[in-house]
Design an enzyme around this catalytic site. Structure first.
Site, short mmCIF file in Angstrom:
data_model
loop_
_atom_site.label_atom_id
_atom_site.label_comp_id
_atom_site.label_asym_id
_atom_site.label_seq_id
_atom_site.Cartn_x
_atom_site.Cartn_y
_atom_site.Cartn_z
N ALA A 87 -18.26 -25.15 -25.98
CA ALA A 87 -18.59 -26.28 -24.98
C ALA A 87 -19.73 -26.93 -25.77
O ALA A 87 -20.66 -26.12 -26.24
CB ALA A 87 -19.10 -25.58 -23.84
N TYR A 154 -27.76 -34.19 -32.92
CA TYR A 154 -26.56 -33.16 -32.72
C TYR A 154 -26.51 -32.11 -33.84
O TYR A 154 -26.45 -30.98 -33.44
CB TYR A 154 -25.15 -34.00 -32.70
CG TYR A 154 -24.02 -33.34 -33.17
CD1 TYR A 154 -23.41 -32.77 -31.90
CD2 TYR A 154 -23.43 -33.10 -34.22
CE1 TYR A 154 -22.33 -32.04 -32.02
CE2 TYR A 154 -22.36 -32.20 -34.46
CZ TYR A 154 -21.57 -31.88 -33.13
OH TYR A 154 -20.50 -31.16 -33.49
N VAL A 198 -11.91 -40.31 -37.24
CA VAL A 198 -11.62 -41.65 -37.95
C VAL A 198 -9.92 -41.37 -37.81
O VAL A 198 -9.12 -42.45 -37.71
CB VAL A 198 -11.99 -41.84 -39.06
CG1 VAL A 198 -11.57 -40.56 -40.33
CG2 VAL A 198 -11.50 -43.03 -39.89
N1 LIG Z 1 -13.82 -32.41 -33.34
C1 LIG Z 1 -14.69 -32.06 -34.70
O1 LIG Z 1 -14.21 -32.50 -35.58
C2 LIG Z 1 -15.65 -31.29 -34.89
C3 LIG Z 1 -16.38 -31.06 -35.95
C4 LIG Z 1 -17.30 -30.09 -36.12
C5 LIG Z 1 -17.87 -29.38 -34.82
N2 LIG Z 1 -17.16 -29.63 -33.58
C6 LIG Z 1 -17.49 -28.62 -32.47
O2 LIG Z 1 -16.41 -27.97 -31.84
C7 LIG Z 1 -16.51 -28.00 -30.38
C8 LIG Z 1 -15.50 -28.58 -29.74
O3 LIG Z 1 -15.33 -29.94 -30.06
P1 LIG Z 1 -14.04 -30.82 -29.76
O4 LIG Z 1 -13.95 -31.67 -30.81
O5 LIG Z 1 -12.95 -29.86 -29.14
O6 LIG Z 1 -14.92 -31.57 -28.28
P2 LIG Z 1 -14.43 -31.89 -26.92
O7 LIG Z 1 -15.11 -32.78 -26.30
O8 LIG Z 1 -12.70 -32.06 -26.87
O9 LIG Z 1 -14.70 -30.44 -26.39
C9 LIG Z 1 -15.80 -29.92 -25.76
C10 LIG Z 1 -15.65 -29.27 -24.51
O10 LIG Z 1 -16.91 -28.59 -24.14
C11 LIG Z 1 -17.10 -28.95 -22.38
N3 LIG Z 1 -18.32 -29.00 -22.41
C12 LIG Z 1 -19.21 -29.74 -22.64
N4 LIG Z 1 -20.20 -29.45 -22.05
C13 LIG Z 1 -20.33 -28.26 -21.42
C14 LIG Z 1 -20.98 -27.52 -20.58
N5 LIG Z 1 -22.33 -27.70 -20.39
N6 LIG Z 1 -20.50 -26.58 -19.88
C15 LIG Z 1 -19.25 -26.29 -19.96
N7 LIG Z 1 -18.18 -26.93 -20.65
C16 LIG Z 1 -18.79 -28.01 -21.30
C17 LIG Z 1 -16.06 -30.37 -22.41
O11 LIG Z 1 -15.64 -30.60 -20.96
C18 LIG Z 1 -14.98 -30.34 -23.25
O12 LIG Z 1 -13.89 -29.77 -22.85
C19 LIG Z 1 -17.97 -28.46 -30.30
O13 LIG Z 1 -18.59 -27.55 -30.14
C20 LIG Z 1 -18.06 -29.70 -31.33
O14 LIG Z 1 -19.57 -29.67 -31.30
C21 LIG Z 1 -16.10 -30.36 -33.51
#
Ligand SMILES: NC(=O)c1ccc[n+]([C@@H]2O[C@H](COP(=O)([O-])OP(=O)(O)OC[C@H]3O[C@@H](n4cnc5c(N)ncnc54)[C@H](O)[C@@H]3O)[C@@H](O)[C@H]2O)c1
Length: 326
Positions: A87, A154, A198
């Site tokens: 999250a 971030y 992207v």
């Molecule tokens: N997508 C990428 O390329 C990428 C790269 C590096 C790191 N990340 C990390 O991976 C994790 C997942 O990212 P994602 O791409 O699946 O994003 P996403 O937005 O699809 O998933 C994040 C989830 O967290 C939930 N959320 C946010 N704040 C919350 C809170 N306070 N309490 C409960 N739920 C909460 C959101 O509703 C969402 O379902 C994140 O921590 C992100 O920083 C993602």
């Protein structure tokens, strides 16, 4: 070291209704684990958990992880062996515009997970960190020990969370794995969101027959990793027996340029108009590449999905979803 199939466990996944979280949940359920998803649905979608809902071993609770007392109560009731903490506020842009919200969702929420893990004697915590902690470090391929130069609140919050988890692992003696994801792509990534990768933006444009837009000359490279591989690494880390805190790059070690992706997509959509090139955006990182060696050596993790395979599968899923739209 070979990958092992662990015995069934109870795993709490924060952010499990999101892009990476929902794939992680699907894999945990498939291997027989009991899963509780805690998600505020800030950016996640309940539909991402459609296949998970078919399992009797799956539960969902809508809750803000940063609400420490409530999250501790939920954790106490479930008594998980492992927490996979995904999250977060995932928008770099939003973290710049609203650093207080970034602090709440990306630092306080991590502290809340640590409090619950400590109180409930959780054996194993997995944290979704990011290559954003390396910022524009040009020392490629980036090893885990590379200098950290976050360029946004971030990236700073991810680094701060890692520090809190390192201290917690040393103080309370649980296993912590910080997975530093590079550029993740795959089904359920939302191309409409302003911070989306992207890959999903290009895919969205190609499927609609619109020319892609490239900022700069398109030679900029990224280390793209498929979400199936990322989810597998989360599952593996949730049963890691390495003592203390470990941080791993979750990447392929292969550089792919934006023009490479466009070439692959053009094979599927030959009639899409020529690419539009615009001036490079200030602050954009030109090259990003991770070293996957440490995760390979210590956890036996190796990315398995090639870019061609991953894109073909992503396209299949996206086109079948698009064709179901009214
Ligand atoms: N997508 C990428 O390329 C990428 C790269 C590096 C790191 N990340 C990390 O991976 C994790 C997942 O990212 P994602 O791409 O699946 O994003 P996403 O937005 O699809 O998933 C994040 C989830 O967290 C939930 N959320 C946010 N704040 C919350 C809170 N306070 N309490 C409960 N739920 C909460 C959101 O509703 C969402 O379902 C994140 O921590 C992100 O920083 C993602």
């Amino acid at each position: 070291m070979p990958e092992e199939t662990p015995s069934p466990r109870r795993v709490l996944v924060t952010g499990g209704a999101g892009f990476i979280g929902s794939h992680t949940v699907d894999q945990l359920l498939a291997q027989g684990d009991e899963v509780l998803v805690v998600d505020s649905l800030a950016t996640g979608k309940i539909e991402n958990l459609d296949s998970a809902s078919a399992f009797s071993s799956f539960r969902f609770e809508q809750l803000d992880v940063a609400r420490s007392d409530a999250f501790c109560r939920t954790t106490e009731a479930f008594r998980p062996h492992a927490i996979i903490h995904l999250a977060a506020l995932v928008s770099v842009q939003e973290s710049i515009q609203n650093p207080a919200l970034n602090f709440e969702r990306n630092v306080l929420a991590t502290q809340s997970v640590i409090d619950a893990a400590q109180r409930c004697q959780v054996e194993n915590v997995v944290f979704a960190s990011s290559a954003a902690i390396y910022g524009d470090n040009p020392d490629l391929p980036l090893k885990e020990s590379a200098e950290k130069r976050p360029l946004s609140p971030y990236g700073g919050a991810k680094l701060a969370s890692e520090a809190l988890l390192l201290a917690a692992a040393n103080t309370y003696h649980f296993t912590v794995t910080a997975n530093r994801y590079f550029n993740v792509y795959g089904p359920r990534q939302d191309p409409k969101s302003p911070y989306s990768g992207v890959m999903s933006i290009f895919l969205d444009r190609f499927t609609q027959g619109i020319a892609p837009t490239v900022f700069g000359d398109g030679a900029q490279t990224r280390d793209f990793i498929n979400v199936q591989d990322v989810a597998r690494m989360n599952v593996l880390a949730a049963s890691s027996t390495l003592p203390g805190f470990h941080a791993f790059n979750v990447c392929t070690g292969k550089a792919t340029s934006l023009l490479d992706i466009i070439d692959v997509l053009r094979e599927h959509f030959p009639n899409v108009p020529e690419t539009t090139f615009k001036e490079a955006r200030a602050g954009d990182i030109i090259h990003s590449l991770g070293s996957p060696e440490s995760a390979r050596g210590k956890l036996g993790f190796r990315a398995q999905v090639s870019l061609n395979e991953g894109l073909a599968h992503y396209l299949q899923t996206t086109t079948s979803v698009t064709s179901q739209l009214p």
